[in-house]
Design a protein around this motif. Sequence first.
Motif, mmCIF file in Angstrom:
data_model
loop_
_atom_site.group_PDB
_atom_site.id
_atom_site.type_symbol
_atom_site.label_atom_id
_atom_site.label_comp_id
_atom_site.label_asym_id
_atom_site.label_seq_id
_atom_site.Cartn_x
_atom_site.Cartn_y
_atom_site.Cartn_z
ATOM 1 N N ASP A 7 30.613 40.695 21.879
ATOM 2 C CA ASP A 7 31.539 39.633 22.289
ATOM 3 C C ASP A 7 32.115 39.913 23.671
ATOM 4 O O ASP A 7 32.459 38.988 24.412
ATOM 5 C CB ASP A 7 32.701 39.529 21.292
ATOM 6 N N VAL A 8 32.261 41.201 23.981
ATOM 7 C CA VAL A 8 32.852 41.633 25.247
ATOM 8 C C VAL A 8 31.990 42.749 25.828
ATOM 9 O O VAL A 8 31.513 43.621 25.096
ATOM 10 C CB VAL A 8 34.297 42.162 25.042
ATOM 11 N N ILE A 9 31.796 42.689 27.139
ATOM 12 C CA ILE A 9 31.071 43.750 27.836
ATOM 13 C C ILE A 9 32.023 44.407 28.819
ATOM 14 O O ILE A 9 32.685 43.734 29.621
ATOM 15 C CB ILE A 9 29.847 43.197 28.587
ATOM 16 N N LEU A 10 32.094 45.728 28.767
ATOM 17 C CA LEU A 10 32.886 46.515 29.708
ATOM 18 C C LEU A 10 31.934 47.412 30.476
ATOM 19 O O LEU A 10 31.081 48.068 29.876
ATOM 20 C CB LEU A 10 33.921 47.371 28.972
ATOM 21 N N ALA A 11 32.072 47.431 31.784
ATOM 22 C CA ALA A 11 31.181 48.236 32.613
ATOM 23 C C ALA A 11 31.982 49.161 33.507
ATOM 24 O O ALA A 11 33.011 48.776 34.067
ATOM 25 C CB ALA A 11 30.287 47.337 33.478
ATOM 26 N N SER A 12 31.506 50.391 33.621
ATOM 27 C CA SER A 12 32.102 51.376 34.521
ATOM 28 C C SER A 12 30.962 52.243 35.022
ATOM 29 O O SER A 12 30.552 53.198 34.364
ATOM 30 C CB SER A 12 33.144 52.222 33.791
ATOM 31 N N LYS A 45 28.120 33.925 28.471
ATOM 32 C CA LYS A 45 28.472 32.504 28.465
ATOM 33 C C LYS A 45 29.985 32.297 28.421
ATOM 34 O O LYS A 45 30.507 31.350 29.016
ATOM 35 C CB LYS A 45 27.803 31.817 27.274
ATOM 36 N N ASP A 46 30.677 33.215 27.716
ATOM 37 C CA ASP A 46 32.135 33.100 27.612
ATOM 38 C C ASP A 46 32.871 33.811 28.744
ATOM 39 O O ASP A 46 34.107 33.864 28.747
ATOM 40 C CB ASP A 46 32.608 33.688 26.280
ATOM 41 N N GLN A 47 32.094 34.368 29.691
ATOM 42 C CA GLN A 47 32.670 35.117 30.815
ATOM 43 C C GLN A 47 33.532 36.284 30.342
ATOM 44 O O GLN A 47 34.573 36.609 30.934
ATOM 45 C CB GLN A 47 33.482 34.189 31.724
ATOM 46 N N GLN A 48 33.080 36.939 29.293
ATOM 47 C CA GLN A 48 33.808 38.088 28.749
ATOM 48 C C GLN A 48 33.116 39.395 29.168
ATOM 49 O O GLN A 48 32.699 40.190 28.332
ATOM 50 C CB GLN A 48 33.886 37.979 27.224
ATOM 51 N N PHE A 49 33.005 39.586 30.471
ATOM 52 C CA PHE A 49 32.461 40.841 30.996
ATOM 53 C C PHE A 49 33.366 41.308 32.138
ATOM 54 O O PHE A 49 33.777 40.524 32.991
ATOM 55 C CB PHE A 49 31.008 40.693 31.446
ATOM 56 N N PHE A 50 33.687 42.597 32.113
ATOM 57 C CA PHE A 50 34.714 43.118 33.004
ATOM 58 C C PHE A 50 34.359 44.524 33.478
ATOM 59 O O PHE A 50 33.716 45.289 32.765
ATOM 60 C CB PHE A 50 36.069 43.172 32.275
ATOM 61 N N GLU A 51 34.834 44.842 34.652
ATOM 62 C CA GLU A 51 34.689 46.197 35.167
ATOM 63 C C GLU A 51 35.973 46.983 34.911
ATOM 64 O O GLU A 51 37.075 46.457 35.057
ATOM 65 C CB GLU A 51 34.412 46.181 36.673
ATOM 66 N N ILE A 52 35.817 48.239 34.523
ATOM 67 C CA ILE A 52 36.936 49.176 34.459
ATOM 68 C C ILE A 52 36.609 50.299 35.423
ATOM 69 O O ILE A 52 35.567 50.945 35.305
ATOM 70 C CB ILE A 52 37.152 49.728 33.042
ATOM 71 N N ASP A 53 37.466 50.501 36.391
ATOM 72 C CA ASP A 53 37.213 51.523 37.407
ATOM 73 C C ASP A 53 36.947 52.870 36.750
ATOM 74 O O ASP A 53 37.670 53.285 35.842
ATOM 75 C CB ASP A 53 38.421 51.626 38.355
ATOM 76 N N SER A 54 35.904 53.539 37.213
ATOM 77 C CA SER A 54 35.503 54.805 36.583
ATOM 78 C C SER A 54 36.593 55.869 36.674
ATOM 79 O O SER A 54 36.664 56.763 35.821
ATOM 80 C CB SER A 54 34.197 55.323 37.194
ATOM 81 N N SER A 55 37.457 55.785 37.676
ATOM 82 C CA SER A 55 38.539 56.768 37.790
ATOM 83 C C SER A 55 39.556 56.625 36.660
ATOM 84 O O SER A 55 40.330 57.539 36.384
ATOM 85 C CB SER A 55 39.252 56.638 39.139
ATOM 86 N N LEU A 56 39.536 55.464 35.985
ATOM 87 C CA LEU A 56 40.475 55.218 34.893
ATOM 88 C C LEU A 56 39.917 55.588 33.524
ATOM 89 O O LEU A 56 40.691 55.869 32.603
ATOM 90 C CB LEU A 56 40.877 53.735 34.854
ATOM 91 N N ILE A 57 38.599 55.591 33.401
ATOM 92 C CA ILE A 57 38.035 55.716 32.061
ATOM 93 C C ILE A 57 37.046 56.856 31.899
ATOM 94 O O ILE A 57 36.848 57.362 30.797
ATOM 95 C CB ILE A 57 37.375 54.373 31.645
ATOM 96 N N LEU A 58 36.422 57.319 32.979
ATOM 97 C CA LEU A 58 35.348 58.296 32.840
ATOM 98 C C LEU A 58 35.780 59.729 33.105
ATOM 99 O O LEU A 58 34.938 60.624 33.183
ATOM 100 C CB LEU A 58 34.165 57.925 33.752
ATOM 101 N N GLN A 59 37.087 59.968 33.270
ATOM 102 C CA GLN A 59 37.558 61.354 33.336
ATOM 103 C C GLN A 59 38.418 61.619 32.104
ATOM 104 O O GLN A 59 39.329 60.848 31.790
ATOM 105 C CB GLN A 59 38.297 61.647 34.652
ATOM 106 N N PRO A 60 38.110 62.681 31.356
ATOM 107 C CA PRO A 60 38.767 62.924 30.077
ATOM 108 C C PRO A 60 40.139 63.583 30.213
ATOM 109 O O PRO A 60 40.315 64.776 29.994
ATOM 110 C CB PRO A 60 37.781 63.850 29.358
ATOM 111 N N GLY A 61 41.098 62.779 30.619
ATOM 112 C CA GLY A 61 42.438 63.308 30.828
ATOM 113 C C GLY A 61 43.468 62.196 30.804
ATOM 114 O O GLY A 61 43.266 61.154 30.176
ATOM 115 N N PRO A 62 44.573 62.377 31.513
ATOM 116 C CA PRO A 62 45.663 61.404 31.479
ATOM 117 C C PRO A 62 45.252 59.977 31.849
ATOM 118 O O PRO A 62 45.772 59.021 31.269
ATOM 119 C CB PRO A 62 46.653 61.974 32.505
#
Length: 268
Positions: free
Chosen positions: A200-205, A229-246
Amino acid sequence: MNMNYAPERIVCLTEETTETIYLLGEEERIVGVSGFTVRPKKARQEKPTVSAFIDAKIDEILDLKPDLVIGYSDIQADIAKHLIAAGVTVWVNNHRSVTDIFRFMLQLGALLEKREETEALVQSYQGRIKEIQTEVSKWKHRPRVYFEEWYDPIITGIQWVSELIEIAGGIDVFGELKDRSLAKDRIIADHREVLQKEPDVILASWCGKMFKPKRMFEREGWKEMKAYKDQQFFEIDSSLILQPGPACLSDGLEAIYAHLSKWQEAQH
């Protein structure tokens, strides 16, 4: 007799260690950081850059005379090997889950003799997680979420990302792969597997690269997906999600929760 045995000259080979130490107010102990450090912004202005992720400037690190170098994962094993051979004390972590991240932070806090402050920091993140879990428990429907960490080959999310998606109210459509710590073991060889999952939703980083929807949806059949079709695709900046910390426990989680909350609102 009260003596402080905390390390005084620390080199941080990844961002999450740097950010945690800054949050604890102990940044004066840091003498070198990774070139990928963006949190906090001032860290790269104040501290020498001595490493990338796979490579490091070994001679420059040695010149800094660190009493501790902190790294992350098997990918930095060669860096650790060279530093250990040169007589440097190295601590390499392999935290991959949300629980592991909390454990890492508490261990780091104990090492810096900042136990109470670290416990308070961890409890603040845990408190917000519980708030979000309470809210999403009221949702009648949970969105099916596809997370893409890389585009060629297609790689889906690591364990802490999958867990944050679940915390934020989603269902990770490739959740069965989350325990595979190595990226090569999370490769989706056939892009049609994603279509079959019907997200239903796509998140890309894309791990340091800008997300390009055109490149994603030029894959055969992808424009037929409901998420497109529903425009439910979004980018999440890798600095926010791909480092395992705060970062992933705060802004990363909030970004996922915001996108999934909007999807939920749209269902009404």
